[in-house]
Design a protein around this motif. Structure first.
Motif: not given
Length: 225
Positions: A200-225
């Motif tokens: 998972l770390r290897g996959t997410l490292k290659e994901e730009p913020a605007e990609s589908p997986l990058g978008e999910l990370v951003g949404r989860l961070i927003a949920l937790a804040s």
């Protein structure tokens, strides 16, 4: 004067006609008479090429399964999230084009439970599984990774069936959600397994913020804040 078709050409024509009819109505509702009429031949002539409706259905299913399996093939270019999103687009294209036939296959149809049908459905699932492992750069999956990928493939099937029943959620949203679902399944597994965490770390490292997986990370961070 109408040209006389060869045996194999006629068989392929009948398979194509059957697939077209099955894409609009459940195979259980399509008769041999309708197939013969659409092909422009007599009912007895259909039986000359296929022993019965079941054998014709299985032949049509074989062609459809090859088509569906091919839709999981994707060039290894760009971030994984974008690749999965393109795959889901082609998967839903197939579901959209072959709705009743896809539904009959997964929920019950004239060939469900037969050895041929089970083998064809399994071949599509295996093709999807192999493609996902390839995109993850894995040749031999750990037990947890196998569970994640096979669970996700089953989830994609179930999601498509629910979507066909009324299409109450926009298709594009479901395609993106399924990409997020893959990441979510992987993340939960990674919490219990270091090997999965490394994937998972290897996959997410290659994901730009605007990609589908990058978008999910951003949404989860927003949920937790």
């Amino acid at each position: 004067m109408r040209r006389r078709m060869g045996v194999e050409e006629r068989r392929q024509q009948l398979i194509g006609v059957a697939l077209d009819l099955f894409s609009r109505r459940s195979p259980d509702e399509v008769s041999i008479d309708e197939i013969a009429s659409a092909a422009g031949i007599s009912r007895p002539l259909v039986y000359h090429y296929f022993p019965g409706k079941l054998s014709l259905y299985e032949a049509a299913l074989e062609r459809a399964s090859e088509d569906l399996a091919s839709r999981f093939a994707e060039p290894h270019e760009g971030p994984l999230g974008a690749r999965l999103l393109r795959v889901m687009g082609r998967f839903f294209d197939f579901v959209d084009e072959h709705g009743p036939g896809f539904s009959a296959l997964m929920r019950g149809g004239p060939a469900v439970g037969s050895t041929t049908t089970n083998a064809l459905v399994d071949s599509v699932r295996q093709a999807a599984y192999d493609q996902i492992l390839s995109h993850l750069g894995v040749t031999e999956a750990s037990p947890r990774l196998e569970l994640v990928v096979r669970s996700w493939i089953s989830l994609a099937e179930s999601t498509a069936l629910i979507w066909l029943d009324g299409r109450r959620i926009p298709r594009a949203e479901l395609e993106r959600q399924l990409v997020h679902d893959f990441a979510a399944l992987a993340a939960v597994s990674a919490a219990y397994d270091e090997e999965m965490a490394a994937v998972l770390r290897g996959t997410l490292k290659e994901e730009p913020a605007e990609s589908p997986l990058g978008e999910l990370v951003g949404r989860l961070i927003a949920l937790a804040s």
